[in-house]
Write a protein that holds these residues in place. Structure first.
Motif, PDB file in Angstrom:
ATOM      1  N   VAL A 171      28.226 -13.554 -36.480  1.00 36.54           N
ATOM      2  CA  VAL A 171      26.860 -14.348 -36.197  1.00 36.54           C
ATOM      3  C   VAL A 171      25.081 -13.940 -34.775  1.00 36.54           C
ATOM      4  O   VAL A 171      24.855 -14.473 -34.740  1.00 36.54           O
ATOM      5  CB  VAL A 171      27.555 -15.830 -35.862  1.00 36.54           C
ATOM      6  N   ALA A 172      27.088 -13.672 -33.765  1.00 37.52           N
ATOM      7  CA  ALA A 172      26.452 -13.276 -32.636  1.00 37.52           C
ATOM      8  C   ALA A 172      25.232 -11.618 -32.362  1.00 37.52           C
ATOM      9  O   ALA A 172      24.201 -11.747 -32.258  1.00 37.52           O
ATOM     10  CB  ALA A 172      27.307 -12.676 -31.389  1.00 37.52           C
ATOM     11  N   ALA A 173      26.420 -10.876 -33.369  1.00 38.46           N
ATOM     12  CA  ALA A 173      25.028  -9.612 -33.306  1.00 38.46           C
ATOM     13  C   ALA A 173      24.052  -9.842 -34.694  1.00 38.46           C
ATOM     14  O   ALA A 173      22.852  -9.186 -34.536  1.00 38.46           O
ATOM     15  CB  ALA A 173      26.092  -8.665 -34.051  1.00 38.46           C
ATOM     16  N   THR A 174      24.123 -11.036 -35.636  1.00 34.76           N
ATOM     17  CA  THR A 174      22.896 -11.103 -36.232  1.00 34.76           C
ATOM     18  C   THR A 174      21.969 -11.972 -36.092  1.00 34.76           C
ATOM     19  O   THR A 174      20.720 -11.674 -35.924  1.00 34.76           O
ATOM     20  CB  THR A 174      23.003 -11.596 -37.503  1.00 34.76           C
ATOM     21  N   LEU A 175      22.305 -12.036 -34.552  1.00 36.48           N
ATOM     22  CA  LEU A 175      21.444 -13.607 -34.336  1.00 36.48           C
ATOM     23  C   LEU A 175      20.797 -12.189 -32.660  1.00 36.48           C
ATOM     24  O   LEU A 175      19.341 -12.499 -32.443  1.00 36.48           O
ATOM     25  CB  LEU A 175      21.803 -14.649 -33.309  1.00 36.48           C
ATOM     26  N   ALA A 176      21.286 -11.686 -32.250  1.00 30.13           N
ATOM     27  CA  ALA A 176      20.551 -10.459 -31.364  1.00 30.13           C
ATOM     28  C   ALA A 176      19.501 -10.200 -32.279  1.00 30.13           C
ATOM     29  O   ALA A 176      18.750  -9.749 -31.970  1.00 30.13           O
ATOM     30  CB  ALA A 176      21.881  -9.300 -31.320  1.00 30.13           C
ATOM     31  N   LEU A 177      19.806  -9.770 -33.802  1.00 29.09           N
ATOM     32  CA  LEU A 177      19.259  -8.242 -34.294  1.00 29.09           C
ATOM     33  C   LEU A 177      17.322  -9.190 -34.758  1.00 29.09           C
ATOM     34  O   LEU A 177      16.516  -8.801 -34.494  1.00 29.09           O
ATOM     35  CB  LEU A 177      20.068  -8.077 -35.735  1.00 29.09           C
ATOM     36  N   VAL A 179      16.381 -11.892 -32.978  1.00 32.34           N
ATOM     37  CA  VAL A 179      15.312 -11.614 -31.887  1.00 32.34           C
ATOM     38  C   VAL A 179      14.708  -9.805 -31.317  1.00 32.34           C
ATOM     39  O   VAL A 179      13.388 -10.618 -31.135  1.00 32.34           O
ATOM     40  CB  VAL A 179      16.141 -11.936 -30.650  1.00 32.34           C
ATOM     41  N   THR A 180      16.016  -9.690 -31.763  1.00 32.86           N
ATOM     42  CA  THR A 180      15.446  -7.974 -31.055  1.00 32.86           C
ATOM     43  C   THR A 180      14.209  -7.656 -31.855  1.00 32.86           C
ATOM     44  O   THR A 180      13.688  -6.999 -30.818  1.00 32.86           O
ATOM     45  CB  THR A 180      16.266  -6.747 -30.640  1.00 32.86           C
ATOM     46  N   LEU A 181      14.249  -6.936 -32.722  1.00 30.05           N
ATOM     47  CA  LEU A 181      13.763  -6.353 -33.960  1.00 30.05           C
ATOM     48  C   LEU A 181      11.992  -7.104 -34.596  1.00 30.05           C
ATOM     49  O   LEU A 181      11.250  -6.369 -33.762  1.00 30.05           O
ATOM     50  CB  LEU A 181      14.265  -6.354 -35.438  1.00 30.05           C
ATOM     51  N   PRO A 182      11.996  -8.278 -33.960  1.00 31.65           N
ATOM     52  CA  PRO A 182      11.011  -8.842 -33.999  1.00 31.65           C
ATOM     53  C   PRO A 182       9.857  -8.425 -32.875  1.00 31.65           C
ATOM     54  O   PRO A 182       8.395  -8.289 -32.909  1.00 31.65           O
ATOM     55  CB  PRO A 182      10.069 -10.228 -34.498  1.00 31.65           C
ATOM     56  N   TRP A 183      11.021  -8.587 -31.631  1.00 28.35           N
ATOM     57  CA  TRP A 183      10.625  -8.186 -30.408  1.00 28.35           C
ATOM     58  C   TRP A 183       9.780  -6.846 -30.226  1.00 28.35           C
ATOM     59  O   TRP A 183       7.795  -6.532 -29.753  1.00 28.35           O
ATOM     60  CB  TRP A 183      10.891  -8.520 -28.837  1.00 28.35           C
ATOM     61  N   PHE A 204      24.359  -0.436 -33.316  1.00 25.81           N
ATOM     62  CA  PHE A 204      25.391  -0.814 -32.787  1.00 25.81           C
ATOM     63  C   PHE A 204      25.388  -2.640 -32.515  1.00 25.81           C
ATOM     64  O   PHE A 204      26.689  -2.980 -33.731  1.00 25.81           O
ATOM     65  CB  PHE A 204      25.497  -0.676 -30.907  1.00 25.81           C
ATOM     66  N   MET A 205      24.240  -2.906 -32.999  1.00 29.73           N
ATOM     67  CA  MET A 205      24.376  -4.305 -33.789  1.00 29.73           C
ATOM     68  C   MET A 205      24.650  -4.573 -35.812  1.00 29.73           C
ATOM     69  O   MET A 205      25.084  -5.116 -35.708  1.00 29.73           O
ATOM     70  CB  MET A 205      22.594  -5.073 -33.211  1.00 29.73           C
ATOM     71  N   LEU A 206      24.168  -3.826 -35.748  1.00 26.87           N
ATOM     72  CA  LEU A 206      24.069  -3.799 -37.021  1.00 26.87           C
ATOM     73  C   LEU A 206      25.581  -3.265 -37.062  1.00 26.87           C
ATOM     74  O   LEU A 206      26.299  -4.019 -38.690  1.00 26.87           O
ATOM     75  CB  LEU A 206      23.118  -2.481 -37.783  1.00 26.87           C
TER      76      LEU A 206
END
Length: 263
Positions: A171-177, A179-183, A204-206
Motif C-alpha cells: 500500500v505504501a509503495a502504491t501510494l508513493a507511485l 503521487v510521484t508519477l503524476p507529479w 524500486f517503488m514498483l
C-alpha cells in the motif's frame, strides 16, 4: 442437561429464543420498527432473552436445563424472567440474527442468516415454559489458569504477520507511485528542469509494490495450508474445549409447564 454454544455478534448483544415463540409477523415488524424496542417487548412477554455483551466478537454461552449452574450459588443473576420454548428448539446467537427462520434470515438480518454465518446454534430442550436466570461472568471473575502459548500458535501467527507486513509495504509503495508519477509527468509536460531527476526510484517503488503483493498472497496461502495441519487442528480443538469450560454467559432454565402456543 447442559449445552455449550459459541455465539457471535457484531452488535454487542446476544439473544436466546425459540422461533416458534416469535410472532408470525416478527420479520416484518423488525424491518420497519425499532429492533431494540421490539426485542425488549418480547423479552418482557417471555418470548425471548436479549442481553448486552459489552463488545462484539464471539462469546461462550452455557445453557443449563433443570439443573443448578455450578459456581453461582452466592451471587444474584443478572436477569430473571420467563422464556417460552414451545417447539423445544432454542436458538442462541447474536441478536442481529433473530428471525422467524434463523437459518434463512430475513431482510433485517445479515444476508443468509445463520445458515451462512456461524454466529450461533440451536440446542434441543424439552418443550415448555421456563423460568430463566441469566448469569454473566465478567473477565476478571474467571480465575481459571490461562493455557500456555503453544509453539503451533506462534507458527500460525507468522504467515498472518507476513501478510500484514506485505500489505503495509504494498500500500505504501502504491501510494508513493500514485503521487510521484503524476507529479513527474506534470513536471515533464511543463519543461520543469526537475523532471529529469527522481526517476531512478520508480523501479524500486514498483518492486516494493510487487513484493508486497507477493507477501500477502504467500502469507494467506500459507495460513490456509497451516490451518489444515493435524497438529494445528488438535491445538485448535484443545483451545476450543478449554474455552468452552469457562462460559461468558450461563442461561439457567427451569421448566414451569408443558408447551403451549404463544402465537
Amino acid at each position: 442437561m447442559q449445552y455449550t454454544v459459541t455465539a457471535g455478534t457484531d452488535g454487542a448483544t446476544l439473544a436466546a429464543f425459540d422461533a416458534a415463540a416469535l410472532p408470525a409477523d416478527f420479520d416484518a415488524r423488525i424491518e420497519v420498527g425499532d429492533p431494540a424496542d421490539l426485542m425488549a417487548e418480547l423479552q418482557e412477554a417471555g418470548r425471548m432473552w436479549v442481553g448486552g455483551t459489552g463488545g462484539d466478537g464471539t462469546h461462550v454461552v452455557r445453557v443449563v436445563v433443570d439443573e443448578e449452574p455450578q459456581g453461582f450459588a452466592s451471587r444474584a443473576p443478572a436477569h430473571c424472567g420467563r422464556l417460552a420454548v414451545p417447539s423445544g428448539g432454542l436458538w442462541v446467537c447474536g441478536a442481529e440474527y433473530v428471525a422467524n427462520d434463523p437459518l434463512r434470515g430475513s431482510a433485517a438480518t445479515p444476508r443468509g442468516g445463520l445458515g451462512r454465518y456461524t454466529m450461533g446454534a440451536r440446542v434441543d430442550v424439552p418443550p415448555g415454559d421456563y423460568d430463566l436466570a441469566v448469569h454473566e461472568l465478567a473477565p476478571d471473575d474467571d480465575d481459571a489458569p490461562k493455557p500456555p502459548l503453544r509453539a503451533v500458535q506462534v507458527l500460525q501467527a507468522i504467515p498472518v504477520l507476513l501478510a500484514l507486513l506485505g500489505a503495509i509495504a504494498g500500500v505504501a509503495a502504491t501510494l508513493a507511485l500514485v503521487v510521484t508519477l503524476p507529479w513527474k509527468l506534470v513536471q515533464w509536460a511543463t519543461d520543469d528542469p526537475r523532471a529529469e531527476v527522481g526517476w531512478h526510484v520508480v523501479p524500486f517503488m514498483l518492486g516494493a509494490a510487487a513484493v508486497g503483493a507477493a507477501m500477502v498472497w504467500f502469507g494467506l496461502a500459507a495460513s490456509r495450508r497451516m490451518a489444515r495441519l493435524p497438529a494445528v487442528a488438535r491445538a485448535d480443538a484443545a483451545a476450543a474445549a478449554a474455552r468452552a469450560e469457562h462460559p461468558d454467559v450461563v442461561l439457567a432454565l427451569r421448566r414451569r409447564a408443558p408447551a403451549a402456543s404463544v402465537r
